[in-house]
Enzyme design. Structure first.
Site, PDB file in Angstrom:
ATOM      1  N   VAL A 297       0.834  -1.202   0.000  1.00  0.00           N
ATOM      2  CA  VAL A 297       0.000   0.000   0.000  1.00  0.00           C
ATOM      3  C   VAL A 297       0.870   1.255   0.000  1.00  0.00           C
ATOM      4  CG1 VAL A 297      -1.916   1.199   1.099  1.00  0.00           C
ATOM      5  CG2 VAL A 297      -1.702  -1.285   1.338  1.00  0.00           C
ATOM      6  N   SER A 298       0.701   2.085  -1.014  1.00  0.00           N
ATOM      7  CA  SER A 298       1.521   3.284  -1.193  1.00  0.00           C
ATOM      8  C   SER A 298       0.702   4.548  -0.947  1.00  0.00           C
ATOM      9  CB  SER A 298       2.090   3.319  -2.614  1.00  0.00           C
ATOM     10  OG  SER A 298       2.721   4.556  -2.878  1.00  0.00           O
ATOM     11  N   PRO A 299       1.346   5.602  -0.387  1.00  0.00           N
ATOM     12  CA  PRO A 299       0.677   6.903  -0.267  1.00  0.00           C
ATOM     13  C   PRO A 299       0.826   7.746  -1.526  1.00  0.00           C
ATOM     14  CG  PRO A 299       2.834   7.060   0.714  1.00  0.00           C
ATOM     15  CD  PRO A 299       2.706   5.638   0.205  1.00  0.00           C
TER      16      PRO A 299
END
Length: 718
Positions: A297-299
């Protein structure tokens, strides 16, 4: 042992030429707070205390932990890192503590030493390995060197005890503060969806999961945020804990300043809005933004693109076959990492505050916990956790080729790419891997289809990664914290939550199962069996092989069943004690120097006389090396406002977002300290000054340090 150290030194030399970096910049905004009280019931559910303490380590010359980029060496502080502790005691006196730290992860030796220190203070039975849960936010902008295992100390040049002690002591002090502040309290919870804040950085791997399973969810990342609202018996809130899955990689691998990244910024925002100005890290209101199953999960919500604007290859995240050209950018203007941090952190804060203000589900029930150490190199994984494979087991630890490719948040270098299942590999890198430890045929079969680059679990006499894992569940009423020692991908976390919920629901009504990510030790990533098959970064970094997730589900299931049955669980094997088996290759500070006719704290380049809002104040001082003293619970800088005749009030320090403390070694051997302050729109007009404080080592033959202070000339903000 000497041969192992020689191999480590050679690998360090190779890694130093391995990775590359890039450039990006800043801005700031304010987010309004609209708090309200939720009426508590008349009776206290728990005794609860909250505490916060500084854990900021070396801000100069030490590699930053997370991207494994040897060029990303610390050179200052954007804002300080904290440990936030919460002690929960039920009506029968059962207690547990949850700590969220602004660190990349919690290493095994940190957890063990923290418990030792707590037992020195409180005795052997108050805080134990079973009821202490330590979790890292996974910021990639904190100083490294706090693991004794070789793989996690390569780019930091080994084990830096001073950083290790700073983190451990800070966690302990936060717990001590929480322990001393315990009071009758109630806790409420609420869950809601937060969008536009996280994306899946390995959708190709996620898509390999079963279609019927994917159809159960609206997104390929978890959008749920759960918030715990903690208030006293008058309904006044004094603490909050949020759980949301997103990497703390808004700050990219070109950053050289210590930062709590997006979750640290969210905590800073909330605490400052409640506690007021000049209170960064001081309490009394404490807000933690805990990590969850953020593995894939990336911002960086704009997603991966090539530098020329074209899309990256979906499977390999490459541009013209090169992964270095494929980057994910955050939502900030032109991908600005500071603005992206504010946006992603601000989104988390805004949603958490909304849920906090609307929290209506009261948490009630006993505090319970279970903990076991499990030797993870040969776990027999039984149905239903074995993915339909007979004789399924975990393996000794190994990293695949795609591990070296990095991710779209921070690409690796050379010819490594994600989704690499080519077991023939590259002859040069095969030689390097075999030099460290040559995989056996059994290891190759066990880890298949992973092509092994580094056989870290086979290094003798001490593996380069831990192999005895802590398995822990803590329940506070219907809140079930599953403390995972690594980075679970989205689907891995969903499967684990579902399996624990199914079991523990037999004794806890409507359990709210939460993943507490990167807790108690670090074992890399945990991808699903299906994700593992395509060997993107997360699969290649799933240390114990394709059945890693199944083994965790099995072992956490045993703990959940123990809680249902009211039974105890075996303690398990004692993990290694590596004290005395570590090295650190960064030389100490020998002596500090200042130019002729100047002393430490003297101003080299002074401020201007007048400034307006949104402008940047800058002042350069001659100083000492920041490694001399980390200034824990203090500051290398202050922004002071003249509030009366010769009366100065500090309004900002190096724990604040609007300031930056930057260090640079001059060619002639002395330290240049640059203090920057971006003047926010709501700044009070008046007369200000910049102060720099530090310690200098004047005598190379003595360990004595000399405190010093420098002050700019006065200037006016209009």
């Amino acid at each position: 042992m000497i041969n192992s150290f020689k191999k480590l030194i050679i690998l360090i030399s190779l890694v130093i030429i391995l990775l590359s970096s890039n450039n990006i910049f800043i801005d700031s905004f304010k987010i309004p707070v609209n708090q309200k009280n939720v009426k508590s019931s008349g009776d206290s559910s728990y005794q609860i205390g909250a505490g916060i303490y500084d854990i900021t380590g070396a801000s100069a010359e030490v590699n930053l932990m997370g991207y494994a980029n040897p060029l990303q060496v610390g050179a200052g502080i954007h804002f300080r890192q904290r440990a936030r502790a919460f002690v929960f005691v039920d009506s029968n006196g059962n207690r547990a503590v949850y700590v969220s730290t602004d660190s990349c992860m919690i290493f095994q030796e940190v957890k063990i030493h923290v418990v030792e220190l707590l037992q020195d203070i409180f005795g052997p039975n108050v805080y134990t390995e079973a009821n202490v849960l330590l979790s890292g936010t996974h910021t990639h902008s904190g100083p490294a060197g706090f693991s004794q295992y070789a793989l996690y100390g390569i780019t930091s040049l080994g084990f830096y005890k001073k950083n290790f002690d700073t983190i451990c002591n800070g966690i302990v002090q936060a717990i001590v503060k929480a322990h001393k502040s315990v009071q009758p309290a109630n806790m409420f919870t609420e869950t809601g969806e937060l969008w536009n804040t996280n994306i899946n950085r390995s959708p190709f791997a996620y898509d390999n999961n079963p279609e019927e399973e994917k159809a159960m969810y609206d997104s390929n990342v978890d959008k749920n945020m759960t918030v715990l609202r903690i208030e006293d018996m008058n309904g006044n809130p004094f603490a909050a804990i949020s759980f949301f899955a997103v990497h703390c990689t808004s700050m990219n691998n070109t950053n050289h300043l210590i930062s709590g990244d997006n979750k640290g910024y969210a905590s800073y925002l909330w605490e400052k809005q409640v506690n007021g100005p000049g209170t960064a890290g001081k309490g009394p209101f404490v807000a933690a933004f805990g990590q969850s199953n953020e593995g894939d999960v990336s911002p960086n919500t704009r997603g991966p693109t090539c530098r020329d604007g074209s899309p990256c290859d979906y499977k390999t995240s490459t541009c013209n076959g090169r992964n270095e050209e494929c980057w994910s950018l955050g939502p900030g203007k032109d991908g600005d990492m500071f603005e992206s941090t504010q946006i992603i952190g601000g989104n988390q804060f805004n949603k958490a505050l909304e849920l906090f203000n609307n929290a209506s589900i009261q948490v009630s029930g006993p505090v319970q916990y279970r903990h076991s150490w499990v030797q993870f190199t040969n776990v027999s994984v039984e149905p239903p956790y074995n993915s339909g494979v007979d004789n399924a087991t975990t393996c000794r630890g190994a990293m695949g080729y795609s591990f070296a490719a990095g991710t779209t948040d921070g690409p690796g270098a050379f010819n490594f790419v994600q989704s690499d299942n080519n077991t023939s590999g590259n002859p040069f890198w095969n030689f390097i891997g075999d030099f460290i430890a040559k995989p056996t045929p059994d290891q190759i079969r066990c880890q298949s289809p992973k092509p092994i680059l580094l056989d870290v679990g086979m290094v003798e006499p001490i593996p380069w990664v831990p192999d005895v894992m802590p398995i822990q569940i803590v329940t506070i009423g219907q809140i079930v914290l599953v403390a995972v020692p690594g980075e679970f991908t989205t689907m891995s976390g969903r499967r684990l939550r579902n399996s624990v919920r199914e079991i523990i629901g037999e004794s806890i009504e409507n359990p709210i199962v939460l993943i507490a990510g990167l807790s108690n030790t670090y074992s890399g990533y945990i991808a699903t069996f299906e994700e593992y098959q395509v060997q993107r970064y997360e699969g290649a970094s799933t240390v114990f092989g394709p059945h890693t997730l199944g083994s965790y589900m099995q072992e956490f299931g045993k703990l959940a069943q123990s809680i249902v049955d009211g039974t105890t669980v075996p303690a398990g094997p004692t993990p290694r004690n590596l004290t005395g088996h570590t090295l650190f290759f960064l030389p100490p500070v020998i002596v500090d120097a200042a130019p002729d006719f100047d002393d430490f704290g003297e101003v080299s380049i002074d401020v201007n006389l007048n400034y307006s809002v949104n402008e940047t104040v800058s002042c350069v001082f001659y100083g000492g090396n920041p490694r001399n003293d980390f200034m824990i619970e203090s500051s290398f800088l202050s922004v002071d406002l003249l509030t009366g005749t010769d009366q100065w009030t500090t309004v900002l320090d190096d724990g604040d977002w609007d300031t930056k403390f930057k260090w640079k070694m001059h060619d002639l051997g002395f330290s240049l300290i640059t203090i920057e302050w971006v003047i926010a729109p709501d700044t009070t007009p008046g007369t200000y000054r910049i102060t720099h404080s530090g310690f200098a080592k004047k005598n190379p033959f003595s360990s004595n340090l000399t405190p010093y202070q420098g002050i700019s000339r006065n200037f006016v903000v209009q």
